[in-house]
Design a protein around this motif. Structure first.
Motif, mmCIF file in Angstrom:
data_model
loop_
_atom_site.group_PDB
_atom_site.id
_atom_site.type_symbol
_atom_site.label_atom_id
_atom_site.label_comp_id
_atom_site.label_asym_id
_atom_site.label_seq_id
_atom_site.Cartn_x
_atom_site.Cartn_y
_atom_site.Cartn_z
ATOM 1 N N ALA A 52 -4.489 8.721 31.939
ATOM 2 C CA ALA A 52 -4.197 8.486 33.359
ATOM 3 C C ALA A 52 -2.760 8.010 33.570
ATOM 4 O O ALA A 52 -2.160 8.304 34.609
ATOM 5 C CB ALA A 52 -5.179 7.475 33.928
ATOM 6 N N CYS A 53 -2.184 7.325 32.598
ATOM 7 C CA CYS A 53 -0.816 6.826 32.744
ATOM 8 C C CYS A 53 0.194 7.974 32.817
ATOM 9 O O CYS A 53 1.256 7.826 33.419
ATOM 10 C CB CYS A 53 -0.470 5.872 31.612
ATOM 11 N N VAL A 54 -0.126 9.121 32.252
ATOM 12 C CA VAL A 54 0.767 10.281 32.334
ATOM 13 C C VAL A 54 0.836 10.777 33.778
ATOM 14 O O VAL A 54 1.913 11.106 34.279
ATOM 15 C CB VAL A 54 0.304 11.402 31.379
ATOM 16 N N TYR A 55 -0.308 10.805 34.454
ATOM 17 C CA TYR A 55 -0.309 11.187 35.871
ATOM 18 C C TYR A 55 0.518 10.203 36.690
ATOM 19 O O TYR A 55 1.248 10.592 37.605
ATOM 20 C CB TYR A 55 -1.741 11.238 36.417
ATOM 21 N N GLY A 56 0.405 8.915 36.372
ATOM 22 C CA GLY A 56 1.191 7.903 37.067
ATOM 23 C C GLY A 56 2.680 8.092 36.865
ATOM 24 O O GLY A 56 3.466 7.950 37.802
ATOM 25 N N PHE A 57 3.066 8.435 35.640
ATOM 26 C CA PHE A 57 4.485 8.671 35.365
ATOM 27 C C PHE A 57 5.021 9.809 36.221
ATOM 28 O O PHE A 57 6.081 9.688 36.836
ATOM 29 C CB PHE A 57 4.710 8.980 33.883
ATOM 30 N N PHE A 58 4.302 10.921 36.280
ATOM 31 C CA PHE A 58 4.782 12.059 37.069
ATOM 32 C C PHE A 58 4.742 11.772 38.566
ATOM 33 O O PHE A 58 5.586 12.260 39.317
ATOM 34 C CB PHE A 58 4.008 13.331 36.716
ATOM 35 N N MET A 59 3.787 10.955 39.016
ATOM 36 C CA MET A 59 3.759 10.569 40.423
ATOM 37 C C MET A 59 5.011 9.759 40.774
ATOM 38 O O MET A 59 5.669 10.027 41.776
ATOM 39 C CB MET A 59 2.511 9.743 40.727
ATOM 40 N N TYR A 60 5.347 8.780 39.923
ATOM 41 C CA TYR A 60 6.546 7.985 40.169
ATOM 42 C C TYR A 60 7.812 8.821 40.039
ATOM 43 O O TYR A 60 8.790 8.584 40.741
ATOM 44 C CB TYR A 60 6.612 6.784 39.226
ATOM 45 N N LEU A 61 7.800 9.807 39.154
ATOM 46 C CA LEU A 61 8.954 10.701 39.017
ATOM 47 C C LEU A 61 9.171 11.503 40.298
ATOM 48 O O LEU A 61 10.303 11.647 40.768
ATOM 49 C CB LEU A 61 8.758 11.640 37.828
ATOM 50 N N ILE A 62 8.101 12.000 40.887
ATOM 51 C CA ILE A 62 8.199 12.756 42.138
ATOM 52 C C ILE A 62 8.712 11.855 43.264
ATOM 53 O O ILE A 62 9.590 12.249 44.043
ATOM 54 C CB ILE A 62 6.842 13.388 42.497
ATOM 55 N N ILE A 63 8.198 10.631 43.337
ATOM 56 C CA ILE A 63 8.653 9.689 44.364
ATOM 57 C C ILE A 63 10.134 9.363 44.161
ATOM 58 O O ILE A 63 10.904 9.281 45.119
ATOM 59 C CB ILE A 63 7.792 8.414 44.350
ATOM 60 N N PHE A 64 10.550 9.206 42.904
ATOM 61 C CA PHE A 64 11.952 8.944 42.588
ATOM 62 C C PHE A 64 12.844 10.084 43.079
ATOM 63 O O PHE A 64 13.859 9.853 43.730
ATOM 64 C CB PHE A 64 12.113 8.741 41.075
ATOM 65 N N VAL A 65 12.470 11.318 42.778
ATOM 66 C CA VAL A 65 13.279 12.480 43.169
ATOM 67 C C VAL A 65 13.353 12.605 44.684
ATOM 68 O O VAL A 65 14.428 12.841 45.245
ATOM 69 C CB VAL A 65 12.714 13.768 42.526
ATOM 70 N N ILE A 66 12.232 12.417 45.366
ATOM 71 C CA ILE A 66 12.220 12.536 46.828
ATOM 72 C C ILE A 66 13.080 11.450 47.472
ATOM 73 O O ILE A 66 13.854 11.727 48.395
ATOM 74 C CB ILE A 66 10.772 12.505 47.365
ATOM 75 N N SER A 67 12.983 10.215 46.988
ATOM 76 C CA SER A 67 13.797 9.151 47.573
ATOM 77 C C SER A 67 15.279 9.356 47.256
ATOM 78 O O SER A 67 16.143 9.074 48.086
ATOM 79 C CB SER A 67 13.326 7.776 47.092
ATOM 80 N N LEU A 68 15.592 9.869 46.069
ATOM 81 C CA LEU A 68 16.982 10.163 45.737
ATOM 82 C C LEU A 68 17.535 11.266 46.607
ATOM 83 O O LEU A 68 18.674 11.183 47.086
ATOM 84 C CB LEU A 68 17.079 10.548 44.253
ATOM 85 N N MET A 69 16.729 12.290 46.868
ATOM 86 C CA MET A 69 17.157 13.370 47.772
ATOM 87 C C MET A 69 17.383 12.828 49.180
ATOM 88 O O MET A 69 18.324 13.239 49.859
ATOM 89 C CB MET A 69 16.113 14.490 47.792
ATOM 90 N N GLY A 70 16.535 11.915 49.619
ATOM 91 C CA GLY A 70 16.710 11.312 50.941
ATOM 92 C C GLY A 70 17.980 10.496 51.039
ATOM 93 O O GLY A 70 18.678 10.540 52.061
ATOM 94 N N LEU A 71 18.321 9.773 49.978
ATOM 95 C CA LEU A 71 19.552 8.995 49.994
ATOM 96 C C LEU A 71 20.788 9.886 49.948
ATOM 97 O O LEU A 71 21.788 9.611 50.600
ATOM 98 C CB LEU A 71 19.578 8.034 48.804
ATOM 99 N N ARG A 72 20.715 10.963 49.195
ATOM 100 C CA ARG A 72 21.871 11.869 49.103
ATOM 101 C C ARG A 72 22.086 12.634 50.396
ATOM 102 O O ARG A 72 23.221 12.901 50.774
ATOM 103 C CB ARG A 72 21.695 12.824 47.944
ATOM 104 N N SER A 73 21.019 13.029 51.062
ATOM 105 C CA SER A 73 21.189 13.769 52.310
ATOM 106 C C SER A 73 21.740 12.861 53.409
ATOM 107 O O SER A 73 22.426 13.321 54.314
ATOM 108 C CB SER A 73 19.854 14.385 52.757
ATOM 109 N N LYS A 74 21.450 11.596 53.327
ATOM 110 C CA LYS A 74 21.974 10.634 54.301
ATOM 111 C C LYS A 74 23.483 10.497 54.175
ATOM 112 O O LYS A 74 24.195 10.394 55.168
ATOM 113 C CB LYS A 74 21.308 9.282 54.054
ATOM 114 N N LYS A 75 23.999 10.549 52.946
ATOM 115 C CA LYS A 75 25.433 10.379 52.724
ATOM 116 C C LYS A 75 26.201 11.669 53.002
ATOM 117 O O LYS A 75 27.364 11.631 53.318
ATOM 118 C CB LYS A 75 25.684 9.916 51.291
ATOM 119 N N GLY A 76 25.544 12.811 52.801
ATOM 120 C CA GLY A 76 26.239 14.081 52.953
ATOM 121 C C GLY A 76 26.251 14.542 54.351
ATOM 122 O O GLY A 76 27.044 14.758 55.143
#
Length: 76
Positions: A52-76
């Motif tokens: 189950a921890c593998v699913y958690g890792f990929f869930m947090y990875l997806i959240i990380f990528v989405i929040s990073l994309m949101g921060l980058r689009s705000k600056k651009g």
């Protein structure tokens, strides 16, 4: 709270989640023991033969990528 501040907080939480679930995933998949039981958190569980921890890792990875994309689009 501003959107940028909220995205930064989500980014930090997702990094912490990736580190924790990554540690648990590593110990269970490669080191051969259940890291959760060593930390006193109970036993490890599997979902469809995958820890189950593998699913958690990929869930947090997806959240990380989405929040990073949101921060980058705000600056651009």
């Amino acid at each position: 709270m501003e959107k940028e501040t909220a995205l930064k907080i989500i980014l930090i939480i997702s990094i912490a989640g990736m580190l924790f679930s990554g540690y648990l995933s590593y110990t269970e998949l490669f080191a051969g023991f259940c890291g959760a039981s060593k930390l006193g958190m109970g036993s490890c569980t599997n979902v469809f033969q995958i820890p189950a921890c593998v699913y958690g890792f990929f869930m947090y990875l997806i959240i990380f990528v989405i929040s990073l994309m949101g921060l980058r689009s705000k600056k651009g």
